[in-house]
Motif scaffolding. Structure first.
Motif, PDB file in Angstrom:
ATOM      1  N   LEU A 138     -33.028  29.758 -26.661  1.00 42.61           N
ATOM      2  CA  LEU A 138     -33.586  31.405 -26.775  1.00 42.61           C
ATOM      3  C   LEU A 138     -33.774  32.374 -27.978  1.00 42.61           C
ATOM      4  CD1 LEU A 138     -32.250  33.169 -23.787  1.00 42.61           C
ATOM      5  CD2 LEU A 138     -35.130  31.933 -23.940  1.00 42.61           C
ATOM      6  N   SER A 139     -32.389  31.108 -28.790  1.00 42.17           N
ATOM      7  CA  SER A 139     -32.902  32.165 -30.255  1.00 42.17           C
ATOM      8  C   SER A 139     -34.051  31.077 -30.904  1.00 42.17           C
ATOM      9  CB  SER A 139     -30.632  31.515 -31.291  1.00 42.17           C
ATOM     10  OG  SER A 139     -30.930  32.646 -31.301  1.00 42.17           O
ATOM     11  N   ARG A 140     -33.867  30.436 -31.131  1.00 43.54           N
ATOM     12  CA  ARG A 140     -34.796  30.063 -31.601  1.00 43.54           C
ATOM     13  C   ARG A 140     -36.375  29.060 -31.396  1.00 43.54           C
ATOM     14  NH1 ARG A 140     -32.902  24.297 -30.858  1.00 43.54           N
ATOM     15  NH2 ARG A 140     -30.570  25.359 -31.388  1.00 43.54           N
ATOM     16  N   LEU A 141     -36.372  29.993 -30.075  1.00 40.99           N
ATOM     17  CA  LEU A 141     -37.841  30.227 -29.594  1.00 40.99           C
ATOM     18  C   LEU A 141     -38.054  31.627 -30.205  1.00 40.99           C
ATOM     19  CD1 LEU A 141     -37.805  29.468 -25.842  1.00 40.99           C
ATOM     20  CD2 LEU A 141     -38.887  28.194 -27.949  1.00 40.99           C
ATOM     21  N   GLY A 142     -37.309  32.455 -30.523  1.00 46.86           N
ATOM     22  CA  GLY A 142     -37.640  34.153 -31.101  1.00 46.86           C
ATOM     23  C   GLY A 142     -37.476  35.117 -29.863  1.00 46.86           C
ATOM     24  N   ARG A 143     -36.874  35.182 -28.901  1.00 48.74           N
ATOM     25  CA  ARG A 143     -36.682  35.868 -27.874  1.00 48.74           C
ATOM     26  C   ARG A 143     -34.745  36.563 -28.044  1.00 48.74           C
ATOM     27  NH1 ARG A 143     -37.881  32.563 -22.611  1.00 48.74           N
ATOM     28  NH2 ARG A 143     -36.794  34.461 -21.398  1.00 48.74           N
ATOM     29  N   TYR A 144     -35.029  36.810 -29.307  1.00 46.57           N
ATOM     30  CA  TYR A 144     -33.522  37.519 -29.296  1.00 46.57           C
ATOM     31  C   TYR A 144     -32.883  38.191 -28.522  1.00 46.57           C
ATOM     32  CZ  TYR A 144     -35.141  35.206 -33.911  1.00 46.57           C
ATOM     33  OH  TYR A 144     -35.181  34.287 -35.092  1.00 46.57           O
ATOM     34  N   ASP A 145     -33.977  39.204 -27.821  1.00 52.62           N
ATOM     35  CA  ASP A 145     -33.222  40.028 -27.395  1.00 52.62           C
ATOM     36  C   ASP A 145     -32.729  39.023 -26.120  1.00 52.62           C
ATOM     37  OD1 ASP A 145     -35.384  42.637 -27.586  1.00 52.62           O
ATOM     38  OD2 ASP A 145     -33.748  42.372 -28.216  1.00 52.62           O
ATOM     39  N   ASP A 146     -33.244  37.711 -25.804  1.00 52.08           N
ATOM     40  CA  ASP A 146     -32.775  37.574 -24.267  1.00 52.08           C
ATOM     41  C   ASP A 146     -31.361  36.812 -25.242  1.00 52.08           C
ATOM     42  OD1 ASP A 146     -36.040  37.031 -22.946  1.00 52.08           O
ATOM     43  OD2 ASP A 146     -34.193  38.894 -22.318  1.00 52.08           O
ATOM     44  N   ALA A 147     -31.503  36.077 -26.231  1.00 52.03           N
ATOM     45  CA  ALA A 147     -29.946  35.441 -26.657  1.00 52.03           C
ATOM     46  C   ALA A 147     -28.978  36.348 -27.228  1.00 52.03           C
ATOM     47  CB  ALA A 147     -30.878  34.930 -27.798  1.00 52.03           C
ATOM     48  N   VAL A 148     -29.682  37.327 -27.482  1.00 52.70           N
ATOM     49  CA  VAL A 148     -28.369  38.384 -27.139  1.00 52.70           C
ATOM     50  C   VAL A 148     -26.946  38.430 -25.852  1.00 52.70           C
ATOM     51  CG1 VAL A 148     -27.463  40.145 -27.105  1.00 52.70           C
ATOM     52  CG2 VAL A 148     -28.920  39.669 -29.361  1.00 52.70           C
ATOM     53  N   ARG A 149     -28.239  38.361 -24.712  1.00 55.51           N
ATOM     54  CA  ARG A 149     -28.028  38.545 -23.268  1.00 55.51           C
ATOM     55  C   ARG A 149     -27.063  37.258 -22.700  1.00 55.51           C
ATOM     56  NH1 ARG A 149     -30.282  38.238 -18.559  1.00 55.51           N
ATOM     57  NH2 ARG A 149     -31.858  37.407 -19.120  1.00 55.51           N
ATOM     58  N   ALA A 150     -27.845  35.995 -23.310  1.00 57.74           N
ATOM     59  CA  ALA A 150     -27.425  34.758 -22.844  1.00 57.74           C
ATOM     60  C   ALA A 150     -25.786  34.495 -23.791  1.00 57.74           C
ATOM     61  CB  ALA A 150     -27.790  34.074 -23.134  1.00 57.74           C
ATOM     62  N   TYR A 151     -25.973  34.734 -24.870  1.00 62.43           N
ATOM     63  CA  TYR A 151     -24.665  34.755 -25.689  1.00 62.43           C
ATOM     64  C   TYR A 151     -23.505  35.532 -25.229  1.00 62.43           C
ATOM     65  CZ  TYR A 151     -26.562  31.254 -29.436  1.00 62.43           C
ATOM     66  OH  TYR A 151     -26.921  30.244 -30.139  1.00 62.43           O
ATOM     67  N   ARG A 152     -24.223  36.663 -24.435  1.00 65.75           N
ATOM     68  CA  ARG A 152     -22.615  37.901 -24.504  1.00 65.75           C
ATOM     69  C   ARG A 152     -22.106  37.163 -23.109  1.00 65.75           C
ATOM     70  NH1 ARG A 152     -22.190  42.583 -27.273  1.00 65.75           N
ATOM     71  NH2 ARG A 152     -23.970  43.433 -28.287  1.00 65.75           N
ATOM     72  N   ASN A 153     -23.162  36.873 -22.078  1.00 63.09           N
ATOM     73  CA  ASN A 153     -23.170  36.102 -20.861  1.00 63.09           C
ATOM     74  C   ASN A 153     -22.241  34.597 -21.070  1.00 63.09           C
ATOM     75  OD1 ASN A 153     -23.607  37.887 -19.114  1.00 63.09           O
ATOM     76  ND2 ASN A 153     -25.895  36.795 -19.472  1.00 63.09           N
TER      77      ASN A 153
END
Lengths: 373, 661
Positions: free
Chosen positions: A163-178
C-alpha cells in the motif's frame, strides 16, 4: 490461537476415551465367555436345521460335539474367580490418562511439530504470486481476506508495504498499525509506520511520525530507517548539526557494507557534515566523497551516475557479487529510477539463479530494501 | 493448521496406543472389567485419530501444500488428482502412515465387533495390537515423519516417481497392506492366547475369518502387483523373484497354511499349538517384508527408502516382536491344551500335509531371499539368487501339493477313505490324461514338461469340480434335485472349489506364458511390419503429445490378422521433466485370455525406434487364478455358519458325502 484450541479439544477427546470406560460401573457380564459361544453354536445348529442347510444326522453329531466342549468349558469357568473391580486401580488408571496423555502428546509434538507454521495450499499462494494479475487485484484480494480475518498479522505485514508503495499512505498507516497490533511490535514496523505517515504529510516528518521513529530507535538503537528519518526530522527542523551528528554516528557504527550507506552519506553531504574518517564505504571512496562535497548539485548527480554506471558494468561481467547487485538496486531506488532498479533486480536474479545460497542472500537483501521477493 | 492438526493427531494416537498397551493388561492381571474395557475405547479413539491424521496428509497432498516436506518431495501441482491422492502412499513416510492406519482399523474392528469375545481375551488382543502400533508410531514419528515442515515453502514439488504414477498405485499397496497388517490380528490373538495360557472356542471362532480376510486382500494385492509390473515395467515379465516380491509371497504361503490349519482348529479343535505358531510366523514374515522393503537393504524398484536409521529401527522392531513372540511361544506353548486326535488319512491329515508343503515352500523362498543378504553382510560377496533356484526348489514342492489338493476336500474328518476319494477323482484323472494327450499332440516335438503341467492343472480344476459334483450327486439323481442340492451347499464348499480351481487356472496361465510365448525384438521405421504369432503389426507413425506433467512419444500400430484389421495399439514413452525420468507405457491387446504386448525402446536419430512385441498365450489366466481364489475366499468368508466339524458317525455312510462340511 485456534490451533491450540483444536489441540486442546483433541486432547480432551483422547482423555475422555480412556476415562469413559473407567467411569462406568464394571459389569461382570460384559464380553462373551466360552460358554456363551457354545450356546450360540447350539442355537445356530437348530436354525440351520430348520432352514435345511444341514441334515439331522450331522446336526446331532455337531450337537454332541458342541455339548461335550460346552461341558468342559462350563467346568472351567466355574473354577474361575469372578471379575471384580478395584477403585484404587481405576483411580491410578485415570491419573495415568489425565497426566500421561497430555505429557506424552505435548512432549512429542513440541519436539517435532511446527505450530507456528500455517498452511500453504498452492491455490491460495498462486493467487498471490501470479505475476500476470494486476497488482491492484492482488491487493484487493488480500484486503478482502483481511476484512474477514482482521487479526491476521502476517497478512497486514505483507499488505502494508505494498500500500505504501502504491501511494495509498492512509491505508498503509492503518495496515502498519494493525500489523504492529497483531503480529507484534518491532523497530522495523515502527519505522515503516513513521515513513507511511510522512507519506500522508507529503514527505514532511510530522510530530506523529517523529514519535514513531523515536519508538523504533528506542526498540532498536541501530534501526537504520528510524535513525535516518530522525536525522531528516532534525534537518527539516533546521537543526543541521544534530542531523549531521546522527548520520555520522550511523556511518561510524553501521556495518561497512550496509545498503543505506550511500543514501546517508549523500544526506550527510547535503547538510554539510563530514563523513567520519576510516568508515568510507566501498561505494564512495573518501577522495570521491571529498570531491563531491565541493561540487554543485548537477555535478554531484553526474558523479554519482557515473559511479553507478561503473558498478552496473562491472556486475554485467561478474554477476556473482550479490552485495554489488543490492547496492546497485538500492542506488537506482535512491535516485528515483525505479524502472532501472527493477530491471537490475531481474538481471540479478538471472545472474545468481543457479546458486541457491546466493539467491537466498539476494532475496533477503531485497526484503531489507522493502522489495519483497 | 491442517498439517499441524494431523501431526498432533498422530502423536495422540501414539499416546493412546501406549495406554492401550498397558492398562488392559493390568486390568486382566487384576481382573478389573473397567480397566480391561479401556482397551476398547482407546482402540476406537486411536482409529479415529490415525484416520484424522491420514485424512490430513491426503488433504495436504491434494491441495499441494509444499510447506510439508513430504508433499514437496513427492508431489507436483500439475499431477492429476488421482495421483495426488495415491502419491500419499507412494512414498516411504506416507506408506508407513497407511500401514498404521490399517493396523488401527483392524484394532478398531476387533473393538467394535468383539462383543462375544471373553473380556480378558479381548483386552489381551487389543493390548498386543497396541504394542505393535506403538512401535510403528514411534518409528514414524522419529525416523519417517510425514508432517515435517519447510519454513520457506518452495513453489513447486519434486513430483512422484513416474513409474508409480499409475492406477496400480491406487490399488496395489492398500490391498497388500490390508493383507500384511490383517495378519496382525491372528498374531495378536496368538500372543494373547499364550499370555492367557489357554485357547478357547471364541479364539478359534475369531482367528479363521480374520486370517481369511487378510489372505483375500494379500492374494489380490500380490496379483495386482504382478499385473502392474507386467504392464508398467515394459518387458512383459510378471514375476521376477525379486526380494520385494518374495517378501509378499512368504506371508502369503504361511498365511495359506494358517488358513488351512485354522480350519482344522475351528472345526476339530486340533492343531492348536501349531496354529498359534503359524499365526506368529505369518505376521513375523509380514514384518520381515516391511523391513525388507522399508529399510532399503534391497535396492530394487520398490525400495525407495535408503536411510540406515530407519533400517536399524525396523530391525529393532523386528527383533523385539519376532524374538519376543517366539520366546513366549517356547515358554508358554507347552501349557496349551492339545486338541482332538485324528488318523493320518483324514481331512486333518490332508491339511497337515498341505501345511507341511506350504511351510517348506515358504522356507525355500526365505532362504533364497535372505541368503544373498546374509552372505553379503558376512563376507561382502554379492551373489544373486534368481529364478533358476526358485524354479528348482519351488516346483518339486508344489507338484505334490497340487496333486494332493483335490484329495483334501474329499476326505472325511478324523478318519478318511483314501481309496474312496481316489475313485471319486477318477473323472478328474481321466480329464488330466486327455489334456496331456491333447496338448502333447498339438505341440508335437515341443516342450515335454509343459503338457504334463497342463495335465496337472486340469487335474486340480477337475478335482475341484468333482468335489462339487459328488456333493450334489450330479448325474446320479435327477438334475433338478442336484440343482436344489447345489443351492443348499454351504458357501464355504463353493469357496473351496473356486479357490482350488483358481490354483489350476493360474498354473495353466503360467505354463502357457512361459512355454509358448513368442516375441519380436527389433527397430522399426514407420510403415515397417512385424509378424508375431500370426499377427501383423504395422507401425503407422510416431506422434509427440503433451500430458499434464509429462511429454510422450506415442507410436501407433495397426494390428491385422489374415488381412483383417483387428485393432490399433498405441504404446508410448513418457518423459517426466521434473524428475528427468521416463517410463514406457506398454500397449496391451487382449484376445480371449491371450495378449499382444508392445513396448517401446529408444528412438534413434534416423527415425527408427526399438520395439519389443510379445504374444503371450493365455497369460491373463495367471491373474484370473488369484482372482478366483480370492472370490472363493470371499464366499467362504460370507458363510457365517458355525464350523463344527463333527466326525461322521461310523454307520451313517449313506450321508457321508454331505457330512464333510
Amino acid at each position: 490461537m485456534t490451533l491450540w484450541f483444536v489441540f486442546a479439544l483433541m486432547t480432551v477427546a483422547a482423555i475422555f476415551a480412556v476415562l469413559w470406560p473407567l467411569s462406568r460401573r464394571g459389569r461382570a457380564d460384559t464380553g462373551g465367555s466360552e460358554v456363551v459361544v457354545y450356546r450360540d453354536q447350539l442355537a445356530e445348529i437348530d436354525r440351520d436345521m430348520a432352514s435345511g442347510i444341514i441334515g439331522a444326522a450331522e446336526a446331532d453329531a455337531a450337537r454332541i460335539e458342541i455339548s461335550r466342549r460346552l461341558l468342559a468349558a462350563a467346568d472351567a469357568s466355574g473354577r474361575e474367580e469372578p471379575v471384580q473391580g478395584s477403585l484404587n486401580l481405576r483411580r491410578s488408571a485415570a491419573i495415568v490418562a489425565l497426566v500421561g496423555l497430555p505429557v506424552i502428546a505435548s512432549g512429542f509434538y513440541l519436539a517435532l511439530g511446527s505450530p507456528r507454521l500455517g498452511d500453504f495450499p498452492l491455490a491460495e499462494r498462486s493467487r498471490v504470486a501470479d505475476a500476470n494479475q494486476p497488482l491492484a487485484n492482488l491487493v484487493a484480494q488480500v484486503e478482502a481476506h483481511l476484512e474477514k480475518n482482521p487479526t491476521d498479522g502476517r497478512g497486514w505485514t505483507v499488505l502494508a508495504p505494498v500500500l505504501s508503495r502504491l501511494g495509498r499512505y492512509d491505508d498503509a498507516v492503518r495496515a502498519y498499525r494493525n500489523a504492529i497490533n497483531y503480529a507484534g511490535d518491532s523497530a522495523d514496523r515502527r519505522a515503516d509506520l513513521g515513513e507511511a505517515m510522512m507519506g500522508t504529510a507529503g514527505g514532511v516528518v510530522t510530530a506523529e511520525a517523529k514519535a514513531e521513529f523515536e519508538r523504533a530507535v528506542a526498540l532498536n538503537g541501530d534501526d537504520a530507517k528510524g535513525n535516518y528519518f530522525l536525522g531528516l526530522a532534525a534537518e527539516q527542523d533546521g537543526r543541521k548539526a544534530d542531523a549531521a551528528a546522527l548520520w555520522q554516528k550511523m556511518l561510524s557504527k553501521g556495518p561497512p557494507d550496509a545498503p543505506w550507506r550511500p543514501l546517508v552519506q549523500a544526506a550527510l553531504v547535503r547538510v554539510g557534515g563530514t563523513v567520519p574518517a576510516g568508515v568510507g564505504a566501498p561505494a564512495l571512496p573518501d577522495g570521491a566523497m571529498a570531491a563531491a562535497k565541493d561540487m554543485s548539485e548537477a555535478d554531484r548527480g553526474t558523479m554519482i551516475q557515473g559511479m553507478v554506471d561503473r558498478l552496473a558494468t562491472r556486475l554485467k561481467t561478474n554477476g556473482d557479487d550479490v552485495e554489488g547487485w543490492l547496492r546497485l538496486v538500492r542506488a537506482y531506488l535512491v535516485m528515483g529510477e525505479r524502472d532501472k532498479a527493477m530491471s537490475a533486480l531481474a538481471d540479478a536474479r538471472q545472474a545468481v539463479a543457479n546458486d541457491a545460497d546466493r539467491l537466498r542472500q539476494l532475496n533477503d537483501g531485497l526484503k531489507n530494501l522493502g522489495l519483497d521477493g | 493448521m491442517i498439517a499441524e492438526s494431523g501431526h498432533y493427531a498422530l502423536v495422540l494416537a501414539l499416546a493412546l496406543a501406549l495406554i492401550q498397551s498397558i492398562v488392559p493388561i493390568v486390568g486382566a492381571r487384576w481382573r478389573d472389567a473397567a480397566l480391561m474395557n479401556v482397551a476398547r475405547s482407546t482402540a476406537l479413539a486411536q482409529l479415529l485419530f490415525v484416520a484424522a491424521s491420514f485424512a490430513a496428509l491426503v488433504t495436504l497432498h491434494v491441495t499441494s501444500d509444499f510447506s510439508v516436506a513430504n508433499v514437496y518431495e513427492n508431489s507436483h501441482s500439475l499431477k492429476p488428482l488421482l495421483y495426488k491422492i495415491t502419491g500419499v502412499w507412494g512414498n516411504h513416510e506416507g506408506s508407513m502412515l497407511l500401514w498404521v492406519s490399517i493396523l488401527a482399523l483392524f484394532g478398531g474392528l476387533v473393538a467394535a465387533f468383539g462383543n462375544n469375545l471373553p473380556l480378558s481375551l479381548r483386552a489381551h488382543v487389543l493390548a498386543v495390537q497396541a504394542w505393535v502400533a506403538s512401535a510403528f508410531y514411534l518409528f514414524i514419528l522419529i525416523t519417517s515423519n510425514p508432517f515435517l515442515r519447510i519454513a520457506n515453502p518452495p513453489i513447486e514439488g519434486r513430483d512422484l516417481n513416474p513409474v508409480l504414477q499409475d492406477i496400480g498405485l491406487a490399488v496395489h499397496p492398500p490391498m497388500l497392506y490390508l493383507g500384511y497388517v490383517g495378519f496382525s490380528i491372528s498374531f495378536s490373538f496368538a500372543v494373547a492366547a499364550l499370555l492367557e495360557g489357554r485357547i478357547d472356542a471364541a479364539w478359534a471362532r475369531w482367528v479363521r475369518p480374520w486370517t481369511l480376510m487378510a489372505w483375500i486382500f494379500l492374494t489380490l494385492g500380490i496379483a495386482m502387483g504382478s499385473y502392474w509390473a507386467y504392464y508398467e515395467l515394459g518387458w512383459g515379465g510378471w514375476w521376477f523373484w525379486d526380494p520385494v516380491e518374495n517378501a509378499s509371497l512368504m506371508p502369503w504361503l504361511a498365511g495359506t497354511a494358517l488358513l488351512h490349519s485354522a480350519l482344522v482348529m475351528e472345526k476339530r479343535n486340533a492343531l492348536k499349538v501349531w496354529t498359534v505358531l503359524l499365526s506368529i510366523l505369518t505376521f513375523s514374515l509380514s514384518l520381515l517384508g516391511t523391513f525388507l522393503v522399508r529399510s532399503g537393504v534391497l535396492t530394487s524398484v520398490h525400495a525407495f527408502a535408503t536411510d540406515p536409521t530407519r533400517g536399524v529401527f525396523i530391525l529393532l522392531i523386528l527383533f523385539v516382536f519376532i524374538g519376543g513372540s517366539l520366546s513366549l511361544y517356547a515358554w508358554r506353548a507347552p501349557a496349551l491344551k492339545q486338541g482332538g486326535l485324528f488318523a493320518p488319512i483324514s481331512r486333518e491329515g490332508a491339511l497337515v500335509l498341505n501345511n507341511l508343503l506350504l511351510t517348506t515352500a515358504c522356507a525355500t523362498v526365505f532362504i533364497g531371499t535372505l541368503y544373498p543378504l546374509a552372505l553379503e553382510v558376512l563376507t561382502g560377496e554379492k551373489i544373486s539368487v534368481g529364478a533358476p533356484f526358485f524354479n528348482f526348489t519351488f516346483a518339486p514342492l508344489f507338484v505334490p501339493l497340487l496333486l494332493a489338493v483335490p484329495f483334501g476336500p474329499l476326505l472325511a474328518w478324523k478318519r478318511g477313505d483314501l481309496l474312496g476319494a481316489a475313485q471319486r477323482l477318477m473323472v478328474a484323472g481321466i480329464a488330466a490324461l486327455v489334456a496331456i494327450a491333447l496338448v502333447f499332440a498339438w505341440t508335437y516335438g515341443g516342450a515335454t514338461l509343459a503338457p504334463l503341467a497342463i495335465g496337472l492343472a486340469a487335474f486340480v480344476i477337475m478335482g475341484a469340480l468333482c468335489d462339487l459334483a459328488e456333493r450334489i450327486a450330479l448325474f446320479r439323481i435327477p438334475l433338478s434335485l442336484s440343482l436344489r442340492r447345489a443351492r443348499g451347499l454351504p458357501r464355504a464348499t463353493w469357496g473351496t472349489a473356486f479357490a482350488h480351481a483358481g490354483l489350476g487356472t493360474a498354473l495353466i496361465g503360467i505354463v502357457c506364458e512361459t512355454t509358448w510365448n513368442s516375441e519380436y525384438i527389433g527397430s522399426m521405421k514407420p510403415d515397417d511390419v512385424a509378424r508375431v504369432a500370426g499377427y501383423e503389426l504395422r507401425l503407422d507413425g510416431l506422434n509427440p503429445r503433451q500430458g499434464p506433467n509429462f511429454r510422450e512419444m506415442v507410436a501407433q500400430f495397426t494390428v491385422t490378422r489374415d488381412g483383417q484389421t483387428v485393432s490399433v495399439m498405441t504404446p508410448s514413452k513418457r518423459n517426466f521433466t521434473t524428475r528427468g525420468a521416463s517410463t514406457t507405457e506398454a500397449a496391451l491387446l487382449t484376445r480371449g485370455a491371450s495378449q499382444l504386448y508392445i513396448s517401446l525402446g529408444d528412438a534413434s536419430a534416423d527415425g527408427t525406434i526399438a520395439v519389443r512385441i510379445y504374444h503371450k498365450p493365455l497369460v491373463l489366466m495367471i491373474w484370473w487364478g488369484p482372482v478366483l481364489m480370492a472370490f472363493g475366499g470371499l464366499l467362504s468368508l460370507s458363510d457365517r455358519r458355525l464350523r463344527v466339524g463333527a466326525p461322521k458317525p461310523a454307520k451313517a455312510t449313506a450321508r457321508a458325502l454331505q457330512a464333510a462340511e
